[in-house]
Write a protein that holds these residues in place. Structure first.
Motif, PDB file in Angstrom:
ATOM      1  N   GLN A   1       0.683  -1.220   0.020  1.00  0.00           N
ATOM      2  CA  GLN A   1      -0.101   0.023  -0.170  1.00  0.00           C
ATOM      3  C   GLN A   1       0.946   1.412   0.032  1.00  0.00           C
ATOM      4  OE1 GLN A   1      -3.132   0.055   2.804  1.00  0.00           O
ATOM      5  NE2 GLN A   1      -2.780  -1.975   3.223  1.00  0.00           N
ATOM      6  N   ALA A   2       1.911   1.266   0.924  1.00  0.00           N
ATOM      7  CA  ALA A   2       2.680   2.486   1.138  1.00  0.00           C
ATOM      8  C   ALA A   2       3.268   2.653  -0.285  1.00  0.00           C
ATOM      9  CB  ALA A   2       3.847   2.319   2.097  1.00  0.00           C
ATOM     10  N   ARG A   3       3.984   1.603  -1.013  1.00  0.00           N
ATOM     11  CA  ARG A   3       4.598   1.754  -2.436  1.00  0.00           C
ATOM     12  C   ARG A   3       3.515   2.345  -3.417  1.00  0.00           C
ATOM     13  NH1 ARG A   3       5.809  -3.111  -3.562  1.00  0.00           N
ATOM     14  NH2 ARG A   3       4.218  -3.394  -5.074  1.00  0.00           N
ATOM     15  N   LEU A   4       2.544   1.745  -3.468  1.00  0.00           N
ATOM     16  CA  LEU A   4       1.582   2.065  -4.425  1.00  0.00           C
ATOM     17  C   LEU A   4       1.158   3.559  -4.307  1.00  0.00           C
ATOM     18  CD1 LEU A   4      -1.440  -0.168  -5.202  1.00  0.00           C
ATOM     19  CD2 LEU A   4      -1.915   2.328  -5.302  1.00  0.00           C
ATOM     20  N   ILE A   5       1.058   4.156  -2.890  1.00  0.00           N
ATOM     21  CA  ILE A   5       0.758   5.765  -2.791  1.00  0.00           C
ATOM     22  C   ILE A   5       1.679   6.293  -3.315  1.00  0.00           C
ATOM     23  CG2 ILE A   5       0.425   7.331  -0.860  1.00  0.00           C
ATOM     24  CD1 ILE A   5      -1.153   5.024   0.575  1.00  0.00           C
ATOM     25  N   SER A   6       2.958   5.964  -2.977  1.00  0.00           N
ATOM     26  CA  SER A   6       4.285   6.759  -3.654  1.00  0.00           C
ATOM     27  C   SER A   6       3.954   6.580  -4.874  1.00  0.00           C
ATOM     28  CB  SER A   6       5.386   5.883  -2.963  1.00  0.00           C
ATOM     29  OG  SER A   6       6.672   6.524  -3.538  1.00  0.00           O
ATOM     30  N   SER A   7       3.914   5.426  -5.671  1.00  0.00           N
ATOM     31  CA  SER A   7       3.828   5.530  -7.227  1.00  0.00           C
ATOM     32  C   SER A   7       2.639   6.630  -7.483  1.00  0.00           C
ATOM     33  CB  SER A   7       3.504   4.107  -7.566  1.00  0.00           C
ATOM     34  OG  SER A   7       4.621   3.197  -7.198  1.00  0.00           O
ATOM     35  N   LEU A   8       1.472   6.503  -7.043  1.00  0.00           N
ATOM     36  CA  LEU A   8       0.516   7.234  -7.398  1.00  0.00           C
ATOM     37  C   LEU A   8       0.804   8.832  -7.418  1.00  0.00           C
ATOM     38  CD1 LEU A   8      -2.597   5.692  -5.882  1.00  0.00           C
ATOM     39  CD2 LEU A   8      -2.151   6.206  -8.332  1.00  0.00           C
ATOM     40  N   ARG A   9       1.398   9.210  -6.325  1.00  0.00           N
ATOM     41  CA  ARG A   9       1.918  10.797  -5.923  1.00  0.00           C
ATOM     42  C   ARG A   9       2.876  11.178  -7.237  1.00  0.00           C
ATOM     43  NH1 ARG A   9       2.761  10.016   0.561  1.00  0.00           N
ATOM     44  NH2 ARG A   9       0.695  10.574   1.119  1.00  0.00           N
ATOM     45  N   ALA A  10       3.946  10.314  -7.305  1.00  0.00           N
ATOM     46  CA  ALA A  10       4.868  10.452  -8.428  1.00  0.00           C
ATOM     47  C   ALA A  10       4.189  10.692  -9.973  1.00  0.00           C
ATOM     48  CB  ALA A  10       5.883   9.676  -8.766  1.00  0.00           C
ATOM     49  N   PHE A  11       3.006   9.676 -10.016  1.00  0.00           N
ATOM     50  CA  PHE A  11       2.651   9.710 -11.266  1.00  0.00           C
ATOM     51  C   PHE A  11       1.782  11.034 -11.634  1.00  0.00           C
ATOM     52  CE2 PHE A  11      -1.794   8.201 -13.652  1.00  0.00           C
ATOM     53  CZ  PHE A  11      -1.166   8.433 -15.042  1.00  0.00           C
ATOM     54  N   TYR A  12       0.930  11.387 -10.584  1.00  0.00           N
ATOM     55  CA  TYR A  12      -0.058  12.589 -10.561  1.00  0.00           C
ATOM     56  C   TYR A  12       0.989  13.862 -10.611  1.00  0.00           C
ATOM     57  CZ  TYR A  12      -4.219  10.273 -10.762  1.00  0.00           C
ATOM     58  OH  TYR A  12      -5.437   9.621 -11.051  1.00  0.00           O
ATOM     59  N   LYS A  13       2.156  14.024 -10.098  1.00  0.00           N
ATOM     60  CA  LYS A  13       2.964  15.005 -10.207  1.00  0.00           C
ATOM     61  C   LYS A  13       3.475  15.109 -11.551  1.00  0.00           C
ATOM     62  CE  LYS A  13       5.051  15.247  -5.328  1.00  0.00           C
ATOM     63  NZ  LYS A  13       6.174  14.987  -4.803  1.00  0.00           N
ATOM     64  N   TYR A  14       3.498  13.961 -12.367  1.00  0.00           N
ATOM     65  CA  TYR A  14       4.141  14.115 -13.483  1.00  0.00           C
ATOM     66  C   TYR A  14       2.872  14.691 -14.424  1.00  0.00           C
ATOM     67  CZ  TYR A  14       4.502  12.531 -18.459  1.00  0.00           C
ATOM     68  OH  TYR A  14       4.245  12.403 -19.826  1.00  0.00           O
ATOM     69  N   LEU A  15       1.644  14.541 -14.230  1.00  0.00           N
ATOM     70  CA  LEU A  15       0.594  14.835 -14.936  1.00  0.00           C
ATOM     71  C   LEU A  15       0.553  16.345 -14.652  1.00  0.00           C
ATOM     72  CD1 LEU A  15      -2.069  12.118 -14.612  1.00  0.00           C
ATOM     73  CD2 LEU A  15      -0.579  12.441 -16.446  1.00  0.00           C
ATOM     74  N   ILE A  16       0.774  16.813 -13.492  1.00  0.00           N
ATOM     75  CA  ILE A  16       0.697  18.181 -13.252  1.00  0.00           C
ATOM     76  C   ILE A  16       1.790  18.870 -14.105  1.00  0.00           C
ATOM     77  CG2 ILE A  16       1.250  20.006 -11.574  1.00  0.00           C
ATOM     78  CD1 ILE A  16       0.063  18.138  -9.466  1.00  0.00           C
ATOM     79  N   LEU A  17       2.915  18.084 -14.131  1.00  0.00           N
ATOM     80  CA  LEU A  17       4.102  18.889 -14.706  1.00  0.00           C
ATOM     81  C   LEU A  17       3.859  18.924 -16.228  1.00  0.00           C
ATOM     82  CD1 LEU A  17       7.149  19.386 -14.551  1.00  0.00           C
ATOM     83  CD2 LEU A  17       7.771  17.110 -15.086  1.00  0.00           C
ATOM     84  N   GLU A  18       2.930  18.135 -16.735  1.00  0.00           N
ATOM     85  CA  GLU A  18       2.746  18.181 -18.157  1.00  0.00           C
ATOM     86  C   GLU A  18       1.403  18.893 -18.415  1.00  0.00           C
ATOM     87  OE1 GLU A  18       4.611  16.937 -20.958  1.00  0.00           O
ATOM     88  OE2 GLU A  18       6.099  16.637 -19.227  1.00  0.00           O
ATOM     89  N   ASP A  19       0.893  19.614 -17.232  1.00  0.00           N
ATOM     90  CA  ASP A  19      -0.310  20.346 -17.567  1.00  0.00           C
ATOM     91  C   ASP A  19      -1.605  19.618 -18.143  1.00  0.00           C
ATOM     92  OD1 ASP A  19       0.916  22.806 -16.774  1.00  0.00           O
ATOM     93  OD2 ASP A  19       1.736  23.148 -18.815  1.00  0.00           O
ATOM     94  N   TYR A  20      -1.670  18.147 -17.552  1.00  0.00           N
ATOM     95  CA  TYR A  20      -3.086  17.710 -17.674  1.00  0.00           C
ATOM     96  C   TYR A  20      -3.975  17.992 -16.491  1.00  0.00           C
ATOM     97  CZ  TYR A  20      -0.900  14.714 -21.376  1.00  0.00           C
ATOM     98  OH  TYR A  20       0.079  14.374 -22.607  1.00  0.00           O
ATOM     99  N   ILE A  21      -3.342  18.176 -15.409  1.00  0.00           N
ATOM    100  CA  ILE A  21      -4.082  18.753 -14.451  1.00  0.00           C
ATOM    101  C   ILE A  21      -3.455  19.491 -13.518  1.00  0.00           C
ATOM    102  CG2 ILE A  21      -5.390  16.166 -13.775  1.00  0.00           C
ATOM    103  CD1 ILE A  21      -3.166  15.466 -11.928  1.00  0.00           C
ATOM    104  N   ASP A  22      -4.270  20.317 -12.602  1.00  0.00           N
ATOM    105  CA  ASP A  22      -3.368  21.172 -11.700  1.00  0.00           C
ATOM    106  C   ASP A  22      -3.754  21.050 -10.310  1.00  0.00           C
ATOM    107  OD1 ASP A  22      -6.265  21.643 -11.198  1.00  0.00           O
ATOM    108  OD2 ASP A  22      -6.541  23.518 -12.241  1.00  0.00           O
ATOM    109  N   GLN A  23      -4.142  19.739  -9.739  1.00  0.00           N
ATOM    110  CA  GLN A  23      -4.108  19.255  -8.520  1.00  0.00           C
ATOM    111  C   GLN A  23      -3.791  17.855  -8.470  1.00  0.00           C
ATOM    112  OE1 GLN A  23      -7.991  20.580  -6.686  1.00  0.00           O
ATOM    113  NE2 GLN A  23      -6.788  22.392  -6.082  1.00  0.00           N
ATOM    114  N   ASN A  24      -2.969  17.675  -7.588  1.00  0.00           N
ATOM    115  CA  ASN A  24      -2.539  16.230  -7.415  1.00  0.00           C
ATOM    116  C   ASN A  24      -3.559  15.422  -6.314  1.00  0.00           C
ATOM    117  OD1 ASN A  24      -1.435  13.625  -6.361  1.00  0.00           O
ATOM    118  ND2 ASN A  24       0.734  14.639  -6.424  1.00  0.00           N
ATOM    119  N   PRO A  25      -4.428  14.549  -6.727  1.00  0.00           N
ATOM    120  CA  PRO A  25      -5.401  13.788  -6.033  1.00  0.00           C
ATOM    121  C   PRO A  25      -4.937  12.838  -5.081  1.00  0.00           C
ATOM    122  CG  PRO A  25      -5.575  13.018  -8.071  1.00  0.00           C
ATOM    123  CD  PRO A  25      -4.569  14.095  -8.204  1.00  0.00           C
TER     124      PRO A  25
END
Length: 300
Positions: free
Chosen positions: A71-95
């Motif tokens: 679970q902990a690793r999965l949450i870490s992966s999700l955070r990194a994934f959504y940071k990337y989506l913010i970086l690429e302007d797909y979203i503006d907030q990290n859920p």
């Protein structure tokens, strides 16, 4: 945006821009594909998720046997994934930013006491050529806190002894400069002048520092066996590996008051959080010492 395309783009980002090792990339993708599979059943793409939906997903996965560490690793992966989506302007907030991970038991790595390091090195027969090499190897592992892959890849051109430094190529081909003490330098120079110079060096290994008798680079497995043999000869019963020298290097530095940021740089840790484990080791040793030797402890 669908999961398949988003994960593919994230993979390219991790490999090309972040320069992560293949195993690290695979771990990220494995976690994200698990999440993708869950939400594809609900026909929800990555841009349609919010904190509530991610929390529900994690609860469901937990109920189906997902371990706390996973679970902990999965949450870490999700955070990194959504940071990337913010970086690429797909979203503006990290859920995933406010996801609360499970509390993990801190697993403290095995390490050697300073006397045990000395005992292992002293157990080596220096009258043999490979013995002189092995002393240099152990002194380098302990002096610089190297990973075994960094040690076997160390080159003559990476040695900057006038500056008391070596250049280390770590994970993701990231380079760092690490201080090396005079004793390790002395042992390396003795090995170079009295052993390495007489080896039949194979083509392609001319710049590799530590070589086997046939003049080729050492394997990781060979270093592991050298450590096991030295531990046995020194009468050490702990389960150790070449990485134990790295843990010992960091533990002893922190124990003697080294700045945690400096230790992080020398180890090549991307995050200070990874290095903080050695603070726990130091605190654990302090606690045990106080309980054992404080005069009032004996009266309880």
């Amino acid at each position: 945006m669908q999961w398949k395309g988003a994960i593919r783009e994230f993979k390219n980002y991790l490999q090309l821009e972040k320069g992560l090792a293949d195993n690290s990339v695979k771990a990220y993708l494995r976690d994200l594909n698990k999440i993708a599979h869950y939400f594809e059943n609900e026909e929800l793409g990555p841009l349609q998720l919010n904190l509530f939906r991610l929390e529900k997903c994690l609860r469901d996965l937990q109920n189906h046997g997902l371990s706390t560490r996973s679970q902990a690793r999965l949450i870490s992966s999700l955070r990194a994934f959504y940071k990337y989506l913010i970086l690429e302007d797909y979203i503006d907030q990290n859920p995933a930013e406010l996801l609360e991970g499970p509390k993990l038991d801190q697993k403290l790595p095995e390490y050697l006491e300073e006397e045990e390091v000395s005992a292992m090195i002293d157990s080596i027969d220096r009258s043999k050529p490979e013995g002189m090499r092995n002393v240099a190897i152990f002194e380098t592992l302990y002096a610089c806190g190297l990973r075994v892959s960094e040690l076997v890849g160390l080159r003559l051109s990476d040695l900057f002894f006038k500056e008391d430094l070596i250049r280390v190529v770590g994970k993701g081909n990231k380079e760092r400069l690490v201080p090396i003490n005079s004793l390790a330098q002395k042992m390396i120079e003795l090995y170079r002048q009295e052993v390495r110079v007489h080896l039949p060096i194979k083509k392609g290994s001319e710049d590799i520092l530590f070589l086997n008798r046939r003049g080729s680079a050492l394997s990781r497995a060979m270093i592991f066996n050298l450590v096991k043999d030295a531990a046995s000869a020194a009468g050490i019963r702990k389960t150790i590996s070449p990485h134990t020298f790295r843990h010992s290097f960091a533990t002893h530095l922190v124990k003697h008051g080294a700045d945690l940021r400096a230790v992080q740089e020398m180890l090549g840790h991307e995050s200070i959080t990874t290095t903080e484990i050695y603070t726990h080791l130091s605190q654990q040793q302090l606690r045990e010492t106080i309980l054992k030797f404080h005069p009032r402890s004996k009266d309880a």
